[in-house]
Design a protein around this motif. Structure first.
Motif, PDB file in Angstrom:
ATOM      1  N   VAL A 291       1.728   8.267  -9.806  1.00 25.70           N
ATOM      2  CA  VAL A 291       1.408   7.008  -9.132  1.00 25.70           C
ATOM      3  C   VAL A 291       1.276   7.154  -7.620  1.00 25.70           C
ATOM      4  CG1 VAL A 291       2.459   5.567 -10.917  1.00 25.70           C
ATOM      5  CG2 VAL A 291       3.880   6.423  -9.047  1.00 25.70           C
ATOM      6  N   PHE A 292       0.584   6.178  -7.055  1.00 26.16           N
ATOM      7  CA  PHE A 292       0.519   5.929  -5.620  1.00 26.16           C
ATOM      8  C   PHE A 292       1.127   4.543  -5.447  1.00 26.16           C
ATOM      9  CE2 PHE A 292      -2.483   9.118  -6.540  1.00 26.16           C
ATOM     10  CZ  PHE A 292      -2.932   9.742  -5.388  1.00 26.16           C
ATOM     11  N   ILE A 293       2.229   4.440  -4.712  1.00 24.69           N
ATOM     12  CA  ILE A 293       2.955   3.171  -4.658  1.00 24.69           C
ATOM     13  C   ILE A 293       2.914   2.563  -3.261  1.00 24.69           C
ATOM     14  CG2 ILE A 293       4.465   3.563  -6.634  1.00 24.69           C
ATOM     15  CD1 ILE A 293       6.571   4.643  -4.757  1.00 24.69           C
ATOM     16  N   MET A 294       2.636   1.257  -3.243  1.00 25.91           N
ATOM     17  CA  MET A 294       2.589   0.484  -2.005  1.00 25.91           C
ATOM     18  C   MET A 294       3.700  -0.563  -2.036  1.00 25.91           C
ATOM     19  SD  MET A 294      -1.531  -0.312  -1.977  1.00 25.91           S
ATOM     20  CE  MET A 294      -1.596  -0.793  -3.720  1.00 25.91           C
ATOM     21  N   HIS A 295       4.367  -0.794  -0.910  1.00 23.41           N
ATOM     22  CA  HIS A 295       5.379  -1.839  -0.815  1.00 23.41           C
ATOM     23  C   HIS A 295       4.692  -3.173  -0.534  1.00 23.41           C
ATOM     24  CE1 HIS A 295       8.938   1.068   0.246  1.00 23.41           C
ATOM     25  NE2 HIS A 295       8.380   1.315  -0.925  1.00 23.41           N
ATOM     26  N   CYS A 296       4.771  -4.058  -1.510  1.00 22.37           N
ATOM     27  CA  CYS A 296       4.057  -5.340  -1.390  1.00 22.37           C
ATOM     28  C   CYS A 296       4.599  -6.238  -0.279  1.00 22.37           C
ATOM     29  CB  CYS A 296       4.138  -6.103  -2.715  1.00 22.37           C
ATOM     30  SG  CYS A 296       3.331  -5.310  -4.102  1.00 22.37           S
ATOM     31  N   ASN A 297       5.810  -5.961   0.193  1.00 19.16           N
ATOM     32  CA  ASN A 297       6.403  -6.816   1.227  1.00 19.16           C
ATOM     33  C   ASN A 297       6.374  -6.179   2.611  1.00 19.16           C
ATOM     34  OD1 ASN A 297       8.293  -4.802   0.852  1.00 19.16           O
ATOM     35  ND2 ASN A 297      10.063  -6.175   0.846  1.00 19.16           N
ATOM     36  N   THR A 298       5.606  -5.088   2.754  1.00 22.68           N
ATOM     37  CA  THR A 298       5.566  -4.367   4.032  1.00 22.68           C
ATOM     38  C   THR A 298       4.124  -4.218   4.493  1.00 22.68           C
ATOM     39  OG1 THR A 298       7.532  -3.105   3.373  1.00 22.68           O
ATOM     40  CG2 THR A 298       6.240  -2.248   5.216  1.00 22.68           C
ATOM     41  N   GLY A 299       3.853  -4.584   5.755  1.00 24.40           N
ATOM     42  CA  GLY A 299       2.522  -4.453   6.282  1.00 24.40           C
ATOM     43  C   GLY A 299       2.078  -2.999   6.365  1.00 24.40           C
ATOM     44  N   PRO A 300       0.793  -2.748   6.170  1.00 22.89           N
ATOM     45  CA  PRO A 300      -0.283  -3.693   5.882  1.00 22.89           C
ATOM     46  C   PRO A 300      -0.439  -4.023   4.392  1.00 22.89           C
ATOM     47  CG  PRO A 300      -1.206  -1.502   6.051  1.00 22.89           C
ATOM     48  CD  PRO A 300       0.270  -1.361   6.315  1.00 22.89           C
ATOM     49  N   PHE A 301       0.502  -3.517   3.546  1.00 27.04           N
ATOM     50  CA  PHE A 301       0.337  -3.636   2.098  1.00 27.04           C
ATOM     51  C   PHE A 301       0.797  -4.982   1.551  1.00 27.04           C
ATOM     52  CE2 PHE A 301       1.253   0.734   3.383  1.00 27.04           C
ATOM     53  CZ  PHE A 301       0.009   1.302   3.116  1.00 27.04           C
ATOM     54  N   ASP A 302       1.269  -5.853   2.453  1.00 24.26           N
ATOM     55  CA  ASP A 302       1.577  -7.222   2.043  1.00 24.26           C
ATOM     56  C   ASP A 302       0.318  -8.070   1.937  1.00 24.26           C
ATOM     57  OD1 ASP A 302       1.096  -7.145   4.760  1.00 24.26           O
ATOM     58  OD2 ASP A 302       2.811  -8.406   5.322  1.00 24.26           O
ATOM     59  N   ASN A 303      -0.817  -7.449   2.214  1.00 16.65           N
ATOM     60  CA  ASN A 303      -2.120  -8.118   2.113  1.00 16.65           C
ATOM     61  C   ASN A 303      -2.732  -7.800   0.748  1.00 16.65           C
ATOM     62  OD1 ASN A 303      -5.120  -8.320   2.338  1.00 16.65           O
ATOM     63  ND2 ASN A 303      -4.621  -9.059   4.403  1.00 16.65           N
ATOM     64  N   ALA A 304      -2.945  -8.826  -0.080  1.00 16.50           N
ATOM     65  CA  ALA A 304      -3.444  -8.624  -1.448  1.00 16.50           C
ATOM     66  C   ALA A 304      -4.827  -7.991  -1.465  1.00 16.50           C
ATOM     67  CB  ALA A 304      -3.454  -9.950  -2.200  1.00 16.50           C
ATOM     68  N   ASP A 305      -5.662  -8.321  -0.497  1.00  7.08           N
ATOM     69  CA  ASP A 305      -7.013  -7.744  -0.467  1.00  7.08           C
ATOM     70  C   ASP A 305      -6.976  -6.263  -0.129  1.00  7.08           C
ATOM     71  OD1 ASP A 305      -9.226  -9.756  -0.982  1.00  7.08           O
ATOM     72  OD2 ASP A 305      -8.024 -10.873   0.473  1.00  7.08           O
ATOM     73  N   LEU A 306      -6.072  -5.862   0.754  1.00  3.09           N
ATOM     74  CA  LEU A 306      -5.954  -4.432   1.060  1.00  3.09           C
ATOM     75  C   LEU A 306      -5.468  -3.673  -0.168  1.00  3.09           C
ATOM     76  CD1 LEU A 306      -6.154  -2.125   3.078  1.00  3.09           C
ATOM     77  CD2 LEU A 306      -3.771  -2.576   3.719  1.00  3.09           C
ATOM     78  N   ARG A 307      -4.497  -4.236  -0.867  1.00  6.85           N
ATOM     79  CA  ARG A 307      -4.013  -3.571  -2.075  1.00  6.85           C
ATOM     80  C   ARG A 307      -5.136  -3.423  -3.103  1.00  6.85           C
ATOM     81  NH1 ARG A 307       0.385  -7.236  -1.531  1.00  6.85           N
ATOM     82  NH2 ARG A 307      -0.168  -8.297  -3.483  1.00  6.85           N
ATOM     83  N   MET A 308      -5.929  -4.481  -3.260  1.00  8.33           N
ATOM     84  CA  MET A 308      -7.026  -4.413  -4.225  1.00  8.33           C
ATOM     85  C   MET A 308      -8.075  -3.399  -3.778  1.00  8.33           C
ATOM     86  SD  MET A 308      -8.237  -5.270  -7.097  1.00  8.33           S
ATOM     87  CE  MET A 308      -7.150  -6.623  -7.557  1.00  8.33           C
ATOM     88  N   ALA A 309      -8.333  -3.331  -2.492  1.00  2.00           N
ATOM     89  CA  ALA A 309      -9.300  -2.353  -1.983  1.00  2.00           C
ATOM     90  C   ALA A 309      -8.844  -0.934  -2.298  1.00  2.00           C
ATOM     91  CB  ALA A 309      -9.474  -2.537  -0.478  1.00  2.00           C
ATOM     92  N   LEU A 310      -7.557  -0.672  -2.102  1.00  2.00           N
ATOM     93  CA  LEU A 310      -7.035   0.666  -2.344  1.00  2.00           C
ATOM     94  C   LEU A 310      -7.026   1.005  -3.836  1.00  2.00           C
ATOM     95  CD1 LEU A 310      -4.150   0.625   0.283  1.00  2.00           C
ATOM     96  CD2 LEU A 310      -6.234   1.991   0.376  1.00  2.00           C
ATOM     97  N   LYS A 311      -6.873   0.005  -4.681  1.00  3.67           N
ATOM     98  CA  LYS A 311      -6.936   0.239  -6.133  1.00  3.67           C
ATOM     99  C   LYS A 311      -8.373   0.554  -6.563  1.00  3.67           C
ATOM    100  CE  LYS A 311      -3.053  -2.853  -7.149  1.00  3.67           C
ATOM    101  NZ  LYS A 311      -2.621  -4.101  -7.821  1.00  3.67           N
ATOM    102  N   LEU A 312      -9.321  -0.203  -6.048  1.00  5.41           N
ATOM    103  CA  LEU A 312     -10.724  -0.011  -6.421  1.00  5.41           C
ATOM    104  C   LEU A 312     -11.305   1.284  -5.849  1.00  5.41           C
ATOM    105  CD1 LEU A 312     -11.922  -3.695  -5.944  1.00  5.41           C
ATOM    106  CD2 LEU A 312     -11.816  -2.464  -8.128  1.00  5.41           C
TER     107      LEU A 312
END
Length: 528
Positions: A291-312
């Motif tokens: 896995v590649f794990i992002m902390h959803c409560n820590t910037g910049p990964f608290d941004n849902a669009d950034l997380r989706m961009a990194l998944k896609l």
């Protein structure tokens, strides 16, 4: 003859499957009784244990910060050594669970009250007898918030527990048909007084006593003379683990005869090792994933669009092809695959889409590089995987800065602390345990910092649901929530790839983890 039948015959020879069950399975496969019995005789002859000698393993996944306290176990070396000195209530086995210290177990009709009967006359390494009180104390310690146990997430469902003679009675807050599987968690080693007095003493009731404990360097176990199952484990006089985090050095140690077995063989060298005389590759598939794990409560990964961009921006097919070399399967950003009976196979597969990734990246408003931390100990090929991901992200206009961290300290200083890193999960026997350990809001090992009230409610509801179809639908909904809203990028489910030399006897397949689910040292022997 099927591989399944050969595998099961070895387990009969090692006393882990009854002859009756084996013959029933053989009949279902269309095998005649005379041939099946002949197969059992051959398997028994081939699996006659040899006592004596020193059985050695060179393993990745050891650090100077490691402890013998089971609550703290994070990586492979503590996991494997624990199966030598530790003993559990139950353990995973082909087809279900194997009774260990629990002689039997059962539940109330609503699966809310569970009773485990503890074996008599089993001895701890310190000479004391294992009691129901020791089991209760163990579960209490791992239920304590201050213990920071890796099993804390699954223990929170317990309302009360008590010892009643030889019985351990566990009452749950909500019904849970999976409770016995939760008790197989590798942190839940039964210790004298639960380990409350000396959690890191390395005392339990396993087939080996701890003789040497040099964290990050070397571990030795000496056969425990009073082990309760001497015909099934503890054949070597000593077992030794040498920590070898470097993959090249680990392979060289096996080829040079310094060790008998190694873990974490890199897929890119499997074909080369197969050509080495006297070396055999062992693989097992299951729920393990990289896995590649992002902390959803820590910037910049608290941004849902950034997380989706990194998944896609993740090319999963390329990862499986180039990193796993086919020794695995494509993931879908939630931690469940077809190895789980209630897996929903109709969830849309996420695919690499640099254009959509670029759209979400722009929408996120983020500017500048994204820092990804990795190490060769995160998983085999993790550094190459990070660099490959860097390339696919670049096509979406996303700059990934890859920082290679040292192996020693990665699990204590990077994983679950830094906001974006590579890691691995061994998976768990049930979906409830996997989600309770790493995705429940209150889980101590919630390494993506995923806090979702709806998900939590669905998880509790699924535990209490005894209708399997309804339960499957609940897990399906939970998987979609993690996939679309969480901080998990899961490109691939891995096979575990180990290697042994021709001096090893008694090696059998594991259920879903490396080195026979960690029992290789305890259950194998050095051939005469």
């Amino acid at each position: 003859m099927s591989n399944e039948l050969e595998f099961l015959s070895r387990h009969v020879a090692m006393g882990r499957l009854s002859r009756r069950d084996f013959l029933g399975r053989a009949a279902a496969l269309g095998i005649t009784a005379p041939f099946a019995n002949m197969l059992l005789s051959s398997a028994a002859l081939a699996q006659t244990p040899v006592r004596g000698g020193i059985l050695k393993a060179g393993l990745q996944g050891g650090e100077a910060t490691n402890s013998l306290d089971p609550a703290t176990f994070l990586s492979q070396v503590p996991f494997n050594f624990a199966k030598c000195w530790g003993e559990y209530l139950v353990a995973l086995a082909p087809g279900g669970l194997e009774n260990r210290l629990a002689e039997e177990f059962g539940a109330s009709d609503d699966a809310k009250v569970w009773t485990f009967k503890i074996r008599q006359d089993v001895e701890f390494h310190n000479g004391k007898t294992v009691t129901a009180e020791d089991v209760v104390a163990t579960l209490e310690r791992h239920s304590n918030e201050e213990s920071k146990s890796g099993a804390l997430g699954i223990m929170r469902g317990i309302e009360s527990m008590k010892a009643d003679g030889r019985d351990v009675v566990i009452t749950l807050k909500e019904p849970n048909a999976d409770l016995p599987y939760l008790m197989a968690d590798y942190h839940l080693i039964i210790q004298p007084n639960g380990g409350k007095d000396a959690p890191d003493a390395g005392i339990s009731a396993g087939s080996y006593k701890v003789a040497v404990n040099e964290p990050g360097v070397r571990y030795v176990g000496e056969r425990f003379a009073n082990y309760w199952q001497p015909d099934k484990e503890g054949f070597a006089d000593q077992v030794e683990i040498i920590v070898v985090n470097d993959p090249t050095a680990r392979t060289s140690a096996l080829q040079g005869g310094q060790v008998h077995m190694i873990n974490r063989v890199e897929p890119k060298i499997v074909d080369l090792i197969k050509r080495v005389p006297g070396i055999e590759i062992k693989t097992v598939s299951g729920p393990g994933h990289y896995v590649f794990i992002m902390h959803c409560n820590t910037g910049p990964f608290d941004n849902a669009d950034l997380r989706m961009a990194l998944k896609l921006a993740m090319d999963r097919e390329e990862m499986v092809d180039k990193i796993l070399r086919g020794y695995g399967s494509v993931g879908n950003d939630f931690p469940i695959n077809s190895s789980y009976p209630l897996f929903a196979d109709d969830i849309e597969q996420r695919t690499y889409d640099p254009d959509k990734a670029a759209f979400h990246y722009k929408k996120s408003g983020h500017d500048g590089p994204v820092l990804l931390r990795t190490s060769e100990v995160a998983f085999p090929g993790a550094v190459d995987a990070a660099q490959l991901y860097q390339q696919t992200c670049a096509k979406a206009g996303i700059t990934i800065e890859v920082k290679r961290e040292p192996g020693d300290g990665y699990w204590s200083e990077v994983w679950n602390k830094q906001p974006f890193s590579t890691s691995y999960w061994g998976g768990r026997p049930t979906q409830d345990q996997m989600y309770s350990t790493a995705y429940l809001s209150s889980a101590d090992w919630n390494d993506t910092r995923f806090f979702n009230e709806k998900f939590d409610k669905l998880l509790i509801e699924a535990r209490a649901e005894l209708d399997q179809d309804k339960r499957k639908n609940l897990y399906r909904e939970m998987g979609i929530i993690v996939r679309d809203e969480g901080g998990l990028i899961l490109p691939m489910f891995n096979q575990y790839i180990d290697a042994i030399n021709d001096k090893v006897g008694g090696y059998g397949a594991g259920v879903n983890h490396e080195l026979m689910d960690g029992y290789a040292l305890a259950r194998c022997w050095v051939k005469a």
